[in-house]
Design an enzyme around this catalytic site. Structure first.
Site, mmCIF file in Angstrom:
data_model
loop_
_atom_site.group_PDB
_atom_site.id
_atom_site.type_symbol
_atom_site.label_atom_id
_atom_site.label_comp_id
_atom_site.label_asym_id
_atom_site.label_seq_id
_atom_site.Cartn_x
_atom_site.Cartn_y
_atom_site.Cartn_z
ATOM 1 N N GLY A 249 0.785 -1.238 0.000
ATOM 2 C CA GLY A 249 0.000 0.000 0.000
ATOM 3 C C GLY A 249 0.810 1.278 0.000
ATOM 4 C CD GLU A 291 1.206 -9.377 1.192
ATOM 5 O OE1 GLU A 291 0.256 -8.589 1.314
ATOM 6 O OE2 GLU A 291 1.084 -10.585 1.337
ATOM 7 N N PRO A 292 4.648 -4.955 -1.373
ATOM 8 C CG PRO A 292 6.764 -4.135 -1.901
ATOM 9 C CD PRO A 292 6.064 -5.188 -1.096
ATOM 10 N N GLY A 293 3.084 -3.553 -4.233
ATOM 11 C CA GLY A 293 2.758 -3.779 -5.642
ATOM 12 C C GLY A 293 3.068 -2.516 -6.425
ATOM 13 N NE ARG A 294 -0.914 2.373 -5.711
ATOM 14 C CZ ARG A 294 -2.109 2.242 -6.317
ATOM 15 N NH1 ARG A 294 -2.280 2.724 -7.523
ATOM 16 N NH2 ARG A 294 -3.101 1.650 -5.699
ATOM 17 C CE1 TYR A 335 -10.350 1.606 -8.379
ATOM 18 C CE2 TYR A 335 -8.415 1.766 -9.787
ATOM 19 C CZ TYR A 335 -9.314 1.008 -9.060
ATOM 20 O OH TYR A 335 -9.146 -0.350 -9.025
ATOM 21 C CB CYS A 362 -18.101 3.607 -27.762
ATOM 22 S SG CYS A 362 -17.710 3.896 -29.472
ATOM 23 C CD GLU A 363 -18.087 3.297 -20.775
ATOM 24 O OE1 GLU A 363 -18.047 2.075 -20.917
ATOM 25 O OE2 GLU A 363 -17.902 3.891 -19.700
ATOM 26 C CE1 TYR A 391 -3.038 -3.618 -8.172
ATOM 27 C CE2 TYR A 391 -1.890 -1.593 -7.614
ATOM 28 C CZ TYR A 391 -2.265 -2.870 -7.295
ATOM 29 O OH TYR A 391 -1.872 -3.421 -6.103
HETATM 30 N N1 LLP Z 1 -1.225 -7.023 -0.291
HETATM 31 C C1 LLP Z 1 -2.557 -7.193 -0.338
HETATM 32 C C2 LLP Z 1 -3.181 -8.203 0.522
HETATM 33 C C3 LLP Z 1 -3.334 -6.418 -1.203
HETATM 34 O O1 LLP Z 1 -4.650 -6.586 -1.235
HETATM 35 C C4 LLP Z 1 -2.718 -5.456 -2.037
HETATM 36 C C5 LLP Z 1 -3.488 -4.649 -2.972
HETATM 37 C C6 LLP Z 1 -1.319 -5.319 -1.966
HETATM 38 C C7 LLP Z 1 -0.610 -6.113 -1.081
HETATM 39 C C8 LLP Z 1 -0.548 -4.349 -2.811
HETATM 40 O O2 LLP Z 1 -0.921 -3.022 -2.599
HETATM 41 P P1 LLP Z 1 -0.064 -1.853 -3.317
HETATM 42 O O3 LLP Z 1 1.307 -1.853 -2.711
HETATM 43 O O4 LLP Z 1 -0.033 -2.145 -4.772
HETATM 44 O O5 LLP Z 1 -0.845 -0.623 -3.016
HETATM 45 N N2 LLP Z 1 -6.637 -1.629 -8.544
HETATM 46 C C9 LLP Z 1 -6.363 -0.628 -7.521
HETATM 47 C C10 LLP Z 1 -5.477 -1.173 -6.426
HETATM 48 C C11 LLP Z 1 -6.037 -2.390 -5.735
HETATM 49 C C12 LLP Z 1 -5.113 -2.906 -4.663
HETATM 50 C C13 LLP Z 1 -5.616 -4.167 -4.093
HETATM 51 N N3 LLP Z 1 -4.749 -4.781 -3.123
HETATM 52 C C14 LLP Z 1 -5.713 0.572 -8.191
HETATM 53 O O6 LLP Z 1 -5.534 0.552 -9.395
HETATM 54 O O7 LLP Z 1 -5.402 1.559 -7.523
#
Ligand code: LLP
Length: 436
Positions: A249, A291-294, A335, A362-363, A391
């Site tokens: 997050g 658990e970083p994603g973004r 969003y 088309c939106e 994402y």
């Molecule tokens: N761990 C868990 C359990 C999660 O549910 C998530 C994201 C992450 C880690 C990674 O979070 P991050 O570091 O990427 O913020 N589609 C949305 C984001 C949905 C995130 C869902 N869970 C967007 O485009 O902003």
């Protein structure tokens, strides 16, 4: 000069470069819309996270939340960097398997994993299953018994903390579809059941408070909460977690108005908090997992588009339309997410107008940007939207039967196609003629 979320690199011609390659060359070689990643930025961010733990001298895992980008190539980069990954579906797991990612470094998440997905995970030898609910606890135990395995698990807890970009609320998010509730005692019941199960090995506790968070207090809060829970569980069950996983997050800067700390600074706060609280409670320091994603892939991604039509309406901002849109990046429509976009041939040029960047879907809601300052643009110009790496492609669709774009990884002046652009034939591959 246009304000951007990150410093841009240009070549002698003044064009935007990505991973040392001219973005206009990428656009002409691979066509647009195109998703391009500067791989060095991804590696650098993994290393920054790891350095926080190394400096603190704690056991850790940096686990990439692969929902942010699930393609074979990213699992290969993560493996090379010694990262773990987490997956949230059989499909993400399959992609990691196809990429040759080490299964012992995979965590499997999800609030409704199917029996087939759990069987796939056990057969693959997934290192960790993050158990979300009582249904799963029972199902996993049966699947593990049938497979003759002893499966390491974490229990996902609902910490009663929620955080959004700039706010953080304690007790806010009790009403969540994810995890075992703490306040009502579900978490304690789940631990008791799991500890008694001969096929499950409870390695520790997990919580995740949200995404794109700027507020450090939310992370300090979840770290503190998990240690508090661990202390309660020690006193109640004589149980000591080996791992505390605080989720992901960590917010990133999309537009220059965003002012988050560097993602690794959030992690330093988490580590300090867990160390301090554990020492105060005389709890052996567990390994700390994140658990970083973004934050790992977002800033490394660029979406390249070609400008087509333009519509002027007196009294309104012009629409500059591009050859992509909500099918390759639904985040602005879904969003109201904001990005910054530059003219690839002159990213540092003075802006002369504010436009709306319209997609081709088309939106009416298919706007990639509701207000973007840009130099003059003409049909055929390439626009580069910045920080699109998380994402974006992951949430891409075939809406309007537009093929999904290609993805290229660029590093040290070389580009490599890692996802081929879809062809029209791909769009009908699973269609069947109706014999009515
Ligand atoms: N761990 C868990 C359990 C999660 O549910 C998530 C994201 C992450 C880690 C990674 O979070 P991050 O570091 O990427 O913020 N589609 C949305 C984001 C949905 C995130 C869902 N869970 C967007 O485009 O902003």
């Amino acid at each position: 000069m246009q304000q951007t979320s990150q410093p841009l690199t240009t070549n002698a011609a003044g064009h935007l470069t990505i991973g040392g390659v001219d973005s206009l060359d990428l656009a002409s070689q691979y066509q647009t819309p195109l998703v391009a990643y500067d791989v060095a930025k991804i590696r650098d961010q993994v290393r920054r996270f790891k350095a926080v733990f190394e400096r603190a001298g704690v056991d850790y895992a940096v686990s990439f939340a692969s929902k942010a980008l699930s393609i074979k190539a990213i699992y290969q980069v993560m493996a090379a960097e010694g990262a773990h990954v987490d997956v949230v579906s059989g499909g993400e797991l399959y992609t990691a398997q196809q990429a040759g990612f080490p299964m012992s470094q995979v965590s499997f998440h999800g609030n409704n994993k199917s029996q087939a997905e759990l069987e796939q995970a056990l057969q693959a030898g997934v290192g960790m299953i993050v158990v979300d609910n009582f249904h799963e606890l029972t199902l996993l135990s049966q699947v593990a018994r049938a497979a003759g395995k002893h499966q390491p698990i974490l229990l996902r807890l609902t910490p009663g903390i929620t955080a959004h970009t700039n706010e953080y609320i304690q007790t806010g998010q009790v009403d969540s579809k994810f995890g075992f509730d703490l306040a009502s005692g579900q978490a304690a019941t789940a631990l008791k059941q799991a500890l008694a199960d001969p096929f499950l090995q409870v390695e520790g506790l997990h919580a995740h408070i949200g995404s794109q968070i700027f507020d450090v207090a939310g992370f300090a809060g979840v770290a503190k909460k998990l240690v508090e829970v661990a202390v309660t569980f020690r006193d109640q069950f004589d149980y000591l977690p080996k791992i505390i996983n605080v989720g992901g997050g960590f917010g990133i800067r999309y537009v220059s108005a965003d002012q988050p700390k560097a993602p690794e600074d959030f992690v330093a706060t988490i580590v300090d908090e867990i160390k301090r609280e554990a020492a105060a409670a005389n709890l052996p320091l567990p390994a700390i997992w994140i658990e970083p994603g973004r934050s790992l892939v977002g800033p490394a991604g660029y979406n390249l588009y070609t400008v087509g039509s333009r519509k002027e309406i007196p009294g309104y901002l012009p629409y500059v339309a591009v050859d992509g849109g909500m099918g390759d990046n639904i985040r602005p429509a879904l969003y109201q997410a904001e990005y910054e976009t530059v003219l690839a041939k002159a990213p540092l040029a003075e802006a002369v107008e504010t436009v709306r960047i319209a997609g081709k879907y088309c939106e009416s809601g298919d706007l990639l940007s509701a207000h973007q300052n840009l130099p003059a643009t003409a049909p055929g110009d390439v626009l580069a939207m910045l920080d699109t790496g998380a994402y974006g492609f992951a949430m891409a669709s075939n809406y309007n039967r537009n093929p999904r774009p290609a993805v290229v990884f660029v590093e040290k002046g070389k580009s490599q196609l890692v996802v081929k652009r879809e062809q029209y034939a791909d769009l009908v591959r699973n269609d069947r003629d109706y014999q009515g």
